[in-house]
Design a protein around this motif. Structure first.
Motif, mmCIF file in Angstrom:
data_model
loop_
_atom_site.group_PDB
_atom_site.id
_atom_site.type_symbol
_atom_site.label_atom_id
_atom_site.label_comp_id
_atom_site.label_asym_id
_atom_site.label_seq_id
_atom_site.Cartn_x
_atom_site.Cartn_y
_atom_site.Cartn_z
ATOM 1 N N LYS A 4 15.894 -5.099 -1.060
ATOM 2 C CA LYS A 4 14.824 -4.337 -1.709
ATOM 3 C C LYS A 4 14.668 -4.711 -3.189
ATOM 4 O O LYS A 4 13.555 -4.960 -3.665
ATOM 5 N N GLU A 5 15.766 -4.755 -3.903
ATOM 6 C CA GLU A 5 15.680 -4.944 -5.356
ATOM 7 C C GLU A 5 15.252 -6.356 -5.755
ATOM 8 O O GLU A 5 14.817 -6.574 -6.885
ATOM 9 N N VAL A 51 9.834 -0.684 8.044
ATOM 10 C CA VAL A 51 9.396 0.658 7.631
ATOM 11 C C VAL A 51 10.021 1.053 6.300
ATOM 12 O O VAL A 51 9.337 1.507 5.374
ATOM 13 N N GLU A 52 11.338 0.861 6.173
ATOM 14 C CA GLU A 52 12.038 1.297 4.967
ATOM 15 C C GLU A 52 11.685 0.443 3.748
ATOM 16 O O GLU A 52 11.682 0.936 2.617
ATOM 17 N N ILE A 53 11.397 -0.832 3.963
ATOM 18 C CA ILE A 53 10.986 -1.701 2.855
ATOM 19 C C ILE A 53 9.590 -1.310 2.370
ATOM 20 O O ILE A 53 9.328 -1.267 1.163
ATOM 21 N N LYS A 70 6.071 1.150 -1.744
ATOM 22 C CA LYS A 70 5.112 2.194 -2.121
ATOM 23 C C LYS A 70 5.638 3.023 -3.290
ATOM 24 O O LYS A 70 4.871 3.472 -4.146
ATOM 25 N N GLN A 71 6.946 3.218 -3.316
ATOM 26 C CA GLN A 71 7.558 4.002 -4.391
ATOM 27 C C GLN A 71 7.677 3.193 -5.671
ATOM 28 O O GLN A 71 7.468 3.721 -6.770
ATOM 29 N N ARG A 72 8.001 1.907 -5.541
ATOM 30 C CA ARG A 72 8.292 1.071 -6.707
ATOM 31 C C ARG A 72 7.026 0.566 -7.401
ATOM 32 O O ARG A 72 6.965 0.495 -8.625
#
Length: 205
Positions: free
Chosen positions: A85-86, A116-118, A123-125
């Motif tokens: 993710k990062e 899904v989790e990525i 969307k948050q980042r």
């Protein structure tokens, strides 16, 4: 002079809007280049990763599989998914391009092989997701590029005319898959090449 008018621009996500580098993720996780070269294909080219992208597994289930089948420790797998993710840093210029296209009246969509989790993390980042008129995510529809099914899902769900639509993707096979569905396509290499090709298609912004 082109014989069609582009109205819809469809963005892939990985290596178009954010960087996606499995080998670099493996280097960050395992430390050495030799270990990264060994592990990257085992992690990202296996059936489990494909099933995660198809929505058949949750991230938690995939993490457990990597521990059980690859013999990775819980801490290593947690580190792996942290870096997955990062490491998704912005690709130079494409978010600005997206904004300019939208401001000029084009409808903007996403078509992505993704987890899904990525997607939730992105969307948050970042705020680019809010710019999409709609998005087709592999994990939500159960199929991957370059299957005809995923392009047809995009066209049917959002009632897009193929000849009025252009798709940007870094992977040649995915570009060719879109072309088979009648969608104009550009293999994204960098922002400068992409903008030149869009302009050659009559896209103005």
């Amino acid at each position: 002079m082109v014989g069609y008018q582009i109205k819809n621009i469809v963005f892939d996500i990985g290596n178009v809007l954010v960087r996606w580098s499995p080998l670099e993720i493996a280097r960050l996780t395992f430390g050495s280049e030799s270990k990264a070269n060994e592990m990257a294909p085992r992690i990202f080219q296996c059936e489990t990763w494909a099933e995660l992208n198809e929505g058949k597994l949750t991230e938690k289930q995939a993490m457990q599989w990597y521990q059980t089948e690859l013999g990775l420790s819980e801490q290593t797998v947690e580190m792996l998914f942290f870096y997955i993710k990062e490491s998704l840093i912005p690709v130079y210029g494409t978010y600005d391009l997206l904004g300019k296209l939208k401001k000029s009246g084009y409808k903007i969509f996403a078509l992505t092989d993704n987890v899904v989790e990525i997607v939730a993390f992105l969307k948050q980042r970042y705020d680019f997701w809010a710019a999409f008129e709609g998005a087709v995510v592999s994990a939500e529809v159960g199929c991957l590029k370059p299957s005809a099914d995923i392009y047809n899902e995009l066209l049917e769900q959002y009632q897009l005319v193929p000849n009025e639509t252009v798709f940007l993707d870094d992977v040649l096979a995915n570009v060719q898959g879109a072309q088979k569905a009648g969608i104009h396509s550009i293999q994204f290499l960098n922002i400068f090449q992409c903008e030149e090709e869009l302009k050659s298609m009559g896209v103005k912004y």
